[in-house]
Design a protein around this motif. Structure first.
Motif, PDB file in Angstrom:
ATOM      1  N   VAL A 146       1.901   3.677   5.604  1.00  0.00           N
ATOM      2  CA  VAL A 146       2.346   3.649   4.213  1.00  0.00           C
ATOM      3  C   VAL A 146       3.633   2.850   4.070  1.00  0.00           C
ATOM      4  CG1 VAL A 146       3.188   5.076   2.300  1.00  0.00           C
ATOM      5  CG2 VAL A 146       1.171   5.795   3.601  1.00  0.00           C
ATOM      6  N   ALA A 147       4.589   3.049   4.991  1.00  0.00           N
ATOM      7  CA  ALA A 147       5.861   2.327   4.918  1.00  0.00           C
ATOM      8  C   ALA A 147       5.650   0.826   5.057  1.00  0.00           C
ATOM      9  CB  ALA A 147       6.816   2.844   5.992  1.00  0.00           C
ATOM     10  N   LEU A 148       4.818   0.417   6.001  1.00  0.00           N
ATOM     11  CA  LEU A 148       4.572  -1.019   6.192  1.00  0.00           C
ATOM     12  C   LEU A 148       3.872  -1.611   4.972  1.00  0.00           C
ATOM     13  CD1 LEU A 148       3.436  -1.062   9.949  1.00  0.00           C
ATOM     14  CD2 LEU A 148       5.627  -1.843   9.027  1.00  0.00           C
ATOM     15  N   ARG A 149       2.813  -0.984   4.508  1.00  0.00           N
ATOM     16  CA  ARG A 149       2.050  -1.528   3.384  1.00  0.00           C
ATOM     17  C   ARG A 149       2.896  -1.563   2.117  1.00  0.00           C
ATOM     18  NH1 ARG A 149      -0.169  -4.681   3.425  1.00  0.00           N
ATOM     19  NH2 ARG A 149      -1.753  -4.323   1.833  1.00  0.00           N
ATOM     20  N   THR A 150       3.749  -0.562   1.920  1.00  0.00           N
ATOM     21  CA  THR A 150       4.620  -0.531   0.748  1.00  0.00           C
ATOM     22  C   THR A 150       5.555  -1.731   0.734  1.00  0.00           C
ATOM     23  OG1 THR A 150       4.537   1.885   0.666  1.00  0.00           O
ATOM     24  CG2 THR A 150       6.385   0.834  -0.452  1.00  0.00           C
ATOM     25  N   HIS A 151       5.903  -2.242   1.911  1.00  0.00           N
ATOM     26  CA  HIS A 151       6.826  -3.375   2.014  1.00  0.00           C
ATOM     27  C   HIS A 151       6.107  -4.689   2.278  1.00  0.00           C
ATOM     28  CE1 HIS A 151       9.609   0.026   2.456  1.00  0.00           C
ATOM     29  NE2 HIS A 151      10.531  -0.798   2.013  1.00  0.00           N
ATOM     30  N   GLY A 152       4.808  -4.743   1.999  1.00  0.00           N
ATOM     31  CA  GLY A 152       4.072  -6.000   2.084  1.00  0.00           C
ATOM     32  C   GLY A 152       3.762  -6.461   3.485  1.00  0.00           C
ATOM     33  N   ILE A 153       3.771  -5.539   4.440  1.00  0.00           N
ATOM     34  CA  ILE A 153       3.468  -5.872   5.835  1.00  0.00           C
ATOM     35  C   ILE A 153       2.058  -5.381   6.143  1.00  0.00           C
ATOM     36  CG2 ILE A 153       4.130  -5.536   8.241  1.00  0.00           C
ATOM     37  CD1 ILE A 153       7.018  -5.075   7.220  1.00  0.00           C
ATOM     38  N   GLU A 154       1.218  -6.279   6.618  1.00  0.00           N
ATOM     39  CA  GLU A 154      -0.180  -5.977   6.889  1.00  0.00           C
ATOM     40  C   GLU A 154      -0.324  -5.215   8.200  1.00  0.00           C
ATOM     41  OE1 GLU A 154      -4.325  -8.606   7.107  1.00  0.00           O
ATOM     42  OE2 GLU A 154      -2.382  -9.586   7.365  1.00  0.00           O
ATOM     43  N   VAL A 155      -1.113  -4.159   8.196  1.00  0.00           N
ATOM     44  CA  VAL A 155      -1.470  -3.447   9.418  1.00  0.00           C
ATOM     45  C   VAL A 155      -2.757  -4.077   9.940  1.00  0.00           C
ATOM     46  CG1 VAL A 155      -2.153  -1.242  10.418  1.00  0.00           C
ATOM     47  CG2 VAL A 155      -0.336  -1.322   8.680  1.00  0.00           C
ATOM     48  N   THR A 156      -2.715  -4.628  11.152  1.00  0.00           N
ATOM     49  CA  THR A 156      -3.843  -5.424  11.655  1.00  0.00           C
ATOM     50  C   THR A 156      -4.657  -4.723  12.732  1.00  0.00           C
ATOM     51  OG1 THR A 156      -2.388  -6.512  13.260  1.00  0.00           O
ATOM     52  CG2 THR A 156      -2.656  -7.573  11.112  1.00  0.00           C
ATOM     53  N   ALA A 157      -4.136  -3.660  13.335  1.00  0.00           N
ATOM     54  CA  ALA A 157      -4.883  -2.930  14.361  1.00  0.00           C
ATOM     55  C   ALA A 157      -4.201  -1.595  14.613  1.00  0.00           C
ATOM     56  CB  ALA A 157      -4.976  -3.733  15.656  1.00  0.00           C
ATOM     57  N   ILE A 216      14.804 -11.108   6.123  1.00  0.00           N
ATOM     58  CA  ILE A 216      15.606  -9.915   5.847  1.00  0.00           C
ATOM     59  C   ILE A 216      14.773  -8.892   5.094  1.00  0.00           C
ATOM     60  CG2 ILE A 216      17.686  -9.036   4.752  1.00  0.00           C
ATOM     61  CD1 ILE A 216      18.138 -10.873   7.225  1.00  0.00           C
ATOM     62  N   ARG A 217      13.970  -9.348   4.151  1.00  0.00           N
ATOM     63  CA  ARG A 217      13.091  -8.420   3.428  1.00  0.00           C
ATOM     64  C   ARG A 217      12.127  -7.724   4.390  1.00  0.00           C
ATOM     65  NH1 ARG A 217      10.632 -11.881   0.054  1.00  0.00           N
ATOM     66  NH2 ARG A 217      12.393 -11.749  -1.389  1.00  0.00           N
ATOM     67  N   LEU A 218      11.564  -8.503   5.311  1.00  0.00           N
ATOM     68  CA  LEU A 218      10.636  -7.915   6.281  1.00  0.00           C
ATOM     69  C   LEU A 218      11.351  -6.952   7.219  1.00  0.00           C
ATOM     70  CD1 LEU A 218       8.444 -11.025   7.173  1.00  0.00           C
ATOM     71  CD2 LEU A 218       7.860  -9.105   5.678  1.00  0.00           C
TER      72      LEU A 218
END
Length: 295
Positions: A242-253, A277-279
């Motif tokens: 949830v934290a990654l997706r909320t910040h636009g980071i794709e979960v790939t595996a 910095i955003r990432l």
């Protein structure tokens, strides 16, 4: 780990039954593998980067240090050595390499993707074994010969480019010191809980592949491609997603790397190409959902 491998491999595991108790001849291991290790405490870690491949993802040419850095790590254990590794392979290389590994008594503990949409697609084979270090090294060498993984390490033709990112700010956000490696800025974030395999502490954690790995490859104008893997217990998996997706980071595996580690661990790989910095702030939000450490 040894009991698990014996059960998995059957007759193949007897290949390593003659492990000896005397000191390890690391020079022989080096010569067999055709490279020098990075040594951390009692662990000798050998890199097998796929410098022969040109892999692109979303228009980014991936540097070996970002996502193509295969490795094996040897740690003295039980009168011989335990070995763990993560090998980068093309689809056509998986079965030939696996067949050689199995014939030599090594255990295959995972085969999976780390990335999505990469061209060509790359896969990652996790291996484990225990026994005579020289025989383990020979088995790994012979198996990798079934792939196009470079068997010798060539000096880079040109110096690595500078890291065109605010690395001090990245370190402040991630919470640990990073280091430049082949044009990529890398972080290893330790977990607070000890991790063992068949009762053996997997330390140092970065060398043994059980630290959270975060890599930044500059892509211009303060942007970076990021990938790596979070090392998670089961209750941390979905909060981190949830934290990654909320910040636009794709979960790939999402998968395991080992078979009988304690505590049970899951490895989550990710990808994004955006303002660095955003990432980093998104990664920090995910790290805050884990039992990880800060320097």
């Amino acid at each position: 780990m040894r009991k698990t491998i014996l059960a998995l491999m059957g007759i193949g595991a007897c290949y390593f039954a003659s492990a000896h108790a005397q000191g390890i001849d690391w020079q022989q291991v080096d010569e067999t593998l055709g490279r020098k290790p990075v040594v951390a405490d009692d662990v000798h870690r050998y890199g097998f980067p796929r410098t022969d491949l040109s892999v692109t993802l979303d228009g980014v040419t991936i540097k070996p240090a970002l996502a193509l850095g295969g490795w094996v790590a040897f740690k003295p254990a039980h009168g011989g050595a335990m070995v763990m590794g993560d090998l980068v392979l093309l689809e056509t290389e998986i079965n030939p390499v696996m067949a050689k590994m199995i014939a030599s008594g090594l255990a295959i503990t995972a085969v999976h993707n780390h990335l999505l949409r990469a061209s060509p697609a790359t896969f990652y084979m996790h291996v484990a074994g225990h026994g005579d270090p020289a025989k383990l090294a020979s088995a790994i060498h012979d198996a990798l010969a079934e792939s196009r993984t470079p068997q010798t390490v060539a000096a880079p033709a040109t110096p690595a480019p500078p890291i065109d990112l605010d690395t001090a700010r990245l370190e402040e956000i991630i919470g640990v010191k990073g280091q430049a490696n082949g044009g990529v800025y890398q972080f290893n974030v330790k977990r607070r809980d000890p991790i063992t395999e068949d009762g053996m502490p997997l330390t140092p954690v970065a060398a043994m592949g059980v630290a959270i790995a975060i890599n930044f490859q500059p892509t211009g104008a303060g942007r970076a491609a990021i990938t790596g893997d979070f090392v998670l217990t089961g209750d941390e998996v979905n909060p981190v997603i949830v934290a990654l997706r909320t910040h636009g980071i794709e979960v790939t595996a999402l998968h395991s790397h080992m078979l009988d580690e304690q505590p049970r661990l899951f490895f989550m790989h990710f990808w994004a190409n955006d303002d660095a910095i955003r990432l980093a702030n998104g990664l920090r939000a995910a790290l805050d959902k884990t039992a990880s450490t800060k320097s």
